[in-house]
Design a protein around this motif. Structure first.
Motif, PDB file in Angstrom:
ATOM      1  N   ASN A   1      93.053  -4.190  -7.713  1.00 21.44           N
ATOM      2  CA  ASN A   1      93.091  -5.186  -6.672  1.00 21.44           C
ATOM      3  C   ASN A   1      92.048  -4.882  -5.695  1.00 21.44           C
ATOM      4  OD1 ASN A   1      94.393  -2.845  -5.609  1.00 21.44           O
ATOM      5  ND2 ASN A   1      96.181  -3.969  -4.608  1.00 21.44           N
ATOM      6  N   GLU A   2      91.088  -3.850  -6.091  1.00 19.65           N
ATOM      7  CA  GLU A   2      90.123  -3.384  -4.949  1.00 19.65           C
ATOM      8  C   GLU A   2      88.718  -3.592  -5.618  1.00 19.65           C
ATOM      9  OE1 GLU A   2      93.341  -0.366  -3.045  1.00 19.65           O
ATOM     10  OE2 GLU A   2      92.015   0.256  -4.494  1.00 19.65           O
ATOM     11  N   ALA A   3      88.598  -4.860  -6.277  1.00 20.18           N
ATOM     12  CA  ALA A   3      87.533  -5.222  -7.087  1.00 20.18           C
ATOM     13  C   ALA A   3      86.329  -5.309  -6.428  1.00 20.18           C
ATOM     14  CB  ALA A   3      87.654  -6.385  -8.000  1.00 20.18           C
ATOM     15  N   LEU A   4      85.058  -5.266  -6.870  1.00 21.03           N
ATOM     16  CA  LEU A   4      83.971  -5.508  -6.374  1.00 21.03           C
ATOM     17  C   LEU A   4      83.372  -6.799  -6.487  1.00 21.03           C
ATOM     18  CD1 LEU A   4      81.229  -4.364  -5.402  1.00 21.03           C
ATOM     19  CD2 LEU A   4      80.616  -3.617  -7.541  1.00 21.03           C
ATOM     20  N   PHE A   5      83.019  -7.363  -5.254  1.00 17.38           N
ATOM     21  CA  PHE A   5      82.722  -8.970  -5.273  1.00 17.38           C
ATOM     22  C   PHE A   5      81.246  -9.037  -5.110  1.00 17.38           C
ATOM     23  CE2 PHE A   5      87.262  -8.812  -4.203  1.00 17.38           C
ATOM     24  CZ  PHE A   5      87.606  -9.974  -5.067  1.00 17.38           C
ATOM     25  N   LEU A   6      80.536  -9.532  -6.049  1.00 14.14           N
ATOM     26  CA  LEU A   6      78.978  -9.606  -6.162  1.00 14.14           C
ATOM     27  C   LEU A   6      78.277 -10.934  -5.671  1.00 14.14           C
ATOM     28  CD1 LEU A   6      78.572  -8.254  -9.915  1.00 14.14           C
ATOM     29  CD2 LEU A   6      78.514  -6.830  -7.538  1.00 14.14           C
ATOM     30  N   SER A   7      77.151 -10.734  -4.867  1.00 12.01           N
ATOM     31  CA  SER A   7      76.582 -11.696  -4.781  1.00 12.01           C
ATOM     32  C   SER A   7      75.797 -12.286  -5.961  1.00 12.01           C
ATOM     33  CB  SER A   7      75.311 -11.512  -3.575  1.00 12.01           C
ATOM     34  OG  SER A   7      74.272 -10.394  -4.070  1.00 12.01           O
ATOM     35  N   GLU A   8      75.151 -13.481  -5.683  1.00 16.30           N
ATOM     36  CA  GLU A   8      74.274 -14.001  -6.759  1.00 16.30           C
ATOM     37  C   GLU A   8      73.337 -13.058  -7.428  1.00 16.30           C
ATOM     38  OE1 GLU A   8      71.915 -17.975  -8.228  1.00 16.30           O
ATOM     39  OE2 GLU A   8      73.389 -18.214  -6.391  1.00 16.30           O
ATOM     40  N   LYS A   9      72.656 -12.353  -6.521  1.00 15.87           N
ATOM     41  CA  LYS A   9      71.495 -11.565  -6.981  1.00 15.87           C
ATOM     42  C   LYS A   9      71.932 -10.346  -7.601  1.00 15.87           C
ATOM     43  CE  LYS A   9      67.659  -9.069  -4.741  1.00 15.87           C
ATOM     44  NZ  LYS A   9      66.617  -8.892  -3.220  1.00 15.87           N
ATOM     45  N   GLU A  10      73.153  -9.812  -6.787  1.00 20.98           N
ATOM     46  CA  GLU A  10      73.621  -8.472  -7.630  1.00 20.98           C
ATOM     47  C   GLU A  10      74.315  -8.741  -8.649  1.00 20.98           C
ATOM     48  OE1 GLU A  10      75.445  -6.536  -3.229  1.00 20.98           O
ATOM     49  OE2 GLU A  10      76.575  -7.783  -4.473  1.00 20.98           O
ATOM     50  N   GLU A  11      74.811  -9.903  -9.115  1.00 17.21           N
ATOM     51  CA  GLU A  11      75.226 -10.276 -10.444  1.00 17.21           C
ATOM     52  C   GLU A  11      74.253 -10.559 -11.348  1.00 17.21           C
ATOM     53  OE1 GLU A  11      78.283 -13.792 -12.276  1.00 17.21           O
ATOM     54  OE2 GLU A  11      78.208 -13.484 -10.070  1.00 17.21           O
TER      55      GLU A  11
ATOM     56  N   ASN B   1      75.259   3.287 -10.808  1.00 12.10           N
ATOM     57  CA  ASN B   1      74.464   3.526  -9.701  1.00 12.10           C
ATOM     58  C   ASN B   1      74.636   2.232  -8.697  1.00 12.10           C
ATOM     59  OD1 ASN B   1      74.309   6.389  -9.657  1.00 12.10           O
ATOM     60  ND2 ASN B   1      72.274   6.138 -10.829  1.00 12.10           N
ATOM     61  N   TYR B   2      74.052   1.404  -9.234  1.00 12.27           N
ATOM     62  CA  TYR B   2      74.002  -0.157  -8.563  1.00 12.27           C
ATOM     63  C   TYR B   2      75.534  -0.446  -8.185  1.00 12.27           C
ATOM     64  CZ  TYR B   2      69.283  -1.792  -9.381  1.00 12.27           C
ATOM     65  OH  TYR B   2      67.882  -2.099  -9.357  1.00 12.27           O
ATOM     66  N   ALA B   3      76.579  -0.262  -8.928  1.00 10.61           N
ATOM     67  CA  ALA B   3      77.879  -0.678  -8.559  1.00 10.61           C
ATOM     68  C   ALA B   3      78.332   0.456  -7.279  1.00 10.61           C
ATOM     69  CB  ALA B   3      78.940  -0.285  -9.729  1.00 10.61           C
TER      70      ALA B   3
ATOM     71  N   TYR C   1      79.312  -1.543  -3.847  1.00 14.98           N
ATOM     72  CA  TYR C   1      80.309  -1.307  -3.104  1.00 14.98           C
ATOM     73  C   TYR C   1      80.320  -0.679  -1.811  1.00 14.98           C
ATOM     74  CZ  TYR C   1      84.694  -1.350  -6.165  1.00 14.98           C
ATOM     75  OH  TYR C   1      85.597  -1.738  -7.107  1.00 14.98           O
ATOM     76  N   HIS C   2      79.061   0.029  -1.552  1.00  8.36           N
ATOM     77  CA  HIS C   2      78.890   0.496  -0.108  1.00  8.36           C
ATOM     78  C   HIS C   2      78.705  -0.679   0.639  1.00  8.36           C
ATOM     79  CE1 HIS C   2      76.555   2.485   3.103  1.00  8.36           C
ATOM     80  NE2 HIS C   2      77.088   3.647   2.657  1.00  8.36           N
ATOM     81  N   ARG C   3      77.801  -1.416   0.212  1.00  8.14           N
ATOM     82  CA  ARG C   3      77.539  -2.921   0.935  1.00  8.14           C
ATOM     83  C   ARG C   3      78.691  -3.576   1.133  1.00  8.14           C
ATOM     84  NH1 ARG C   3      79.420  -7.431  -0.948  1.00  8.14           N
ATOM     85  NH2 ARG C   3      78.584  -6.792  -2.972  1.00  8.14           N
ATOM     86  N   GLN C   4      79.608  -3.850   0.185  1.00 10.17           N
ATOM     87  CA  GLN C   4      80.882  -4.474   0.465  1.00 10.17           C
ATOM     88  C   GLN C   4      81.639  -3.904   1.640  1.00 10.17           C
ATOM     89  OE1 GLN C   4      83.176  -6.168  -2.966  1.00 10.17           O
ATOM     90  NE2 GLN C   4      84.732  -4.961  -2.266  1.00 10.17           N
ATOM     91  N   PHE C   5      81.804  -2.447   1.674  1.00 11.28           N
ATOM     92  CA  PHE C   5      82.709  -1.874   2.671  1.00 11.28           C
ATOM     93  C   PHE C   5      81.965  -2.390   3.943  1.00 11.28           C
ATOM     94  CE2 PHE C   5      83.313   1.848  -0.277  1.00 11.28           C
ATOM     95  CZ  PHE C   5      84.521   1.273  -0.694  1.00 11.28           C
ATOM     96  N   ILE C   6      80.644  -2.634   4.169  1.00 14.19           N
ATOM     97  CA  ILE C   6      80.103  -2.770   5.352  1.00 14.19           C
ATOM     98  C   ILE C   6      80.131  -4.396   5.625  1.00 14.19           C
ATOM     99  CG2 ILE C   6      77.796  -2.877   6.548  1.00 14.19           C
ATOM    100  CD1 ILE C   6      77.119  -0.273   5.159  1.00 14.19           C
ATOM    101  N   THR C   7      80.013  -5.025   4.832  1.00 14.26           N
ATOM    102  CA  THR C   7      79.965  -6.667   4.890  1.00 14.26           C
ATOM    103  C   THR C   7      81.231  -7.251   5.296  1.00 14.26           C
ATOM    104  OG1 THR C   7      79.787  -6.972   2.558  1.00 14.26           O
ATOM    105  CG2 THR C   7      77.609  -6.990   3.953  1.00 14.26           C
TER     106      THR C   7
ATOM    107  N   LEU D   1      90.698   3.816  -0.005  1.00 17.83           N
ATOM    108  CA  LEU D   1      90.878   4.115   1.521  1.00 17.83           C
ATOM    109  C   LEU D   1      90.000   5.230   1.988  1.00 17.83           C
ATOM    110  CD1 LEU D   1      92.347   3.506   4.051  1.00 17.83           C
ATOM    111  CD2 LEU D   1      93.883   5.197   3.174  1.00 17.83           C
ATOM    112  N   SER D   2      89.946   6.309   1.587  1.00 22.16           N
ATOM    113  CA  SER D   2      88.913   7.318   1.995  1.00 22.16           C
ATOM    114  C   SER D   2      87.415   6.869   1.714  1.00 22.16           C
ATOM    115  CB  SER D   2      89.290   8.736   0.966  1.00 22.16           C
ATOM    116  OG  SER D   2      90.611   9.367   1.692  1.00 22.16           O
ATOM    117  N   SER D   3      87.143   6.447   0.417  1.00 18.48           N
ATOM    118  CA  SER D   3      85.794   5.738   0.620  1.00 18.48           C
ATOM    119  C   SER D   3      85.461   4.837   1.641  1.00 18.48           C
ATOM    120  CB  SER D   3      85.604   5.212  -0.883  1.00 18.48           C
ATOM    121  OG  SER D   3      85.769   5.926  -1.809  1.00 18.48           O
ATOM    122  N   LEU D   4      86.218   4.002   1.746  1.00 16.58           N
ATOM    123  CA  LEU D   4      86.192   2.897   2.966  1.00 16.58           C
ATOM    124  C   LEU D   4      86.109   3.563   4.428  1.00 16.58           C
ATOM    125  CD1 LEU D   4      86.064  -0.016   3.932  1.00 16.58           C
ATOM    126  CD2 LEU D   4      88.631   0.061   4.200  1.00 16.58           C
ATOM    127  N   LEU D   5      86.842   4.583   4.512  1.00 20.03           N
ATOM    128  CA  LEU D   5      86.810   5.201   5.882  1.00 20.03           C
ATOM    129  C   LEU D   5      85.465   6.099   6.129  1.00 20.03           C
ATOM    130  CD1 LEU D   5      90.418   6.182   6.289  1.00 20.03           C
ATOM    131  CD2 LEU D   5      89.112   4.553   7.518  1.00 20.03           C
TER     132      LEU D   5
END
Length: 304
Positions: free
Chosen positions: A132-142, A177-179, A183-189, A234-238
């Motif tokens: 339930n903590e999947a990665l949501f990709l933009s069109e470019k990322e996909e 590595n891209y993933a 994920y880092h981008r997702q945490f921020i956006t 949770l730890s990655s997000l924080l």
């Protein structure tokens, strides 16, 4: 998930058989076209355990996943990662018929044998995030990840030679590595939902340490469960949002409460340690000094 039947799939060939797919071209790695899979396979009420890595990008799953406290449809590009021996389940609405697309990459650990990735793959924490903590990709990322998957597929469709495994391994590493970047981008956006998570974390810890009947320190598992996320997530997000892990947040709130008690009450260090959930005052004093460079008594003396 207790009381629910669990089905273990040991090999990639067995997975193909279960999904009514042709035999895999390679016994240890397979890319499957999600659109080509039978619609009637997904059973509810069953937990699954795979003995191989499962990386997937799907659209149109005919179901929902929960992301924190929110629900998202699978009509976005949704990528998720499952490592061997994880128990998981996806609930699907059988009455929905949505055009499906995407792929699944199955990698048996034996394929990584004797390569650096056999060890480093365990460093990608998102394999320990829950479904339930999947990665949501933009069109470019996909597009980026789809190109990598095509490269992997083309390589093992070709005549296998002594370079094949290493080329595929390098493509898998690039994908991972891209993933991690995404994920880092997702945490921020996803700032709004994440700031809500931070606010709820602060409230949760404040309520916990205000409780007069503390029974030990709160664990990361306890906090994550209360926030409806996995401990690793949770730890990655924080870490991305605040620079601290979940454990560090717990300790910070604990020290805050300890300072309050040391400066405003006449309780002994042992009594404060006990009130904060420590079995032994020495453990409390050691943690306090490591975080403040003062012993509890030295801190108290500074207010006199």
């Amino acid at each position: 998930m207790r009381g629910t039947k669990t089905h273990r799939v040991k090999t990639i060939s067995e997975y193909h058989q279960l999904r009514d797919l042709p035999r895999p071209e390679h016994p240890l790695i397979s890319v499957i076209d999600y659109a080509a899979m039978p619609h009637n396979f997904q059973k509810t009420g069953i937990n699954w355990v795979y003995d191989f890595y499962f990386i997937s990008l799907k659209r149109g799953l005919c179901g929902k996943i929960v992301y924190g406290q929110q629900e998202y449809d699978f009509d976005e590009g949704v990528m998720f990662f499952i490592s061997p021996n994880q128990v998981f389940r996806i609930e699907v609405d059988p009455n929905l018929t949505i055009k499906r697309s995407g792929w699944m990459l199955l990698i048996h650990p034996d394929f990584l044998w004797n390569t650096p990735l056999a060890k480093t793959i365990k460093q990608y924490e998102y394999f320990d995030y829950s479904i339930n903590e999947a990665l949501f990709l933009s069109e470019k990322e996909e597009t980026t990840v789809n190109n990598i998957i095509q490269n992997i597929q083309q390589e093992y469709h070709s005549n296998i030679d002594k370079f094949s495994q290493q080329i595929i391994i390098s493509q898998i590493e690039t994908l991972l590595n891209y993933a991690e970047r995404f994920y880092h981008r997702q945490f921020i956006t996803r700032k709004i939902s994440h700031h809500k998570t931070l606010s709820r974390l602060e409230e949760l810890l404040a309520d916990y340490f205000s409780n007069d009947d503390l029974k030990g320190l709160p664990t990361v598992q306890y906090i994550a469960s209360a926030l409806n996320v996995s401990p690793k997530y949770l730890s990655s997000l924080l870490k991305v949002l605040t620079g601290q892990t979940a454990q560090q947040h717990i300790h910070e709130k604990l020290i805050e409460k300890a300072k309050e008690k040391l400066s405003t009450t006449d309780l002994s260090v042992s009594e404060i340690a006990y009130e904060l959930g420590f079995e032994h005052s020495q453990s409390f004093s050691k943690l306090f000094k490591s975080k403040t460079n003062f012993s509890p008594l030295e801190f108290r003396q500074s207010f006199k």
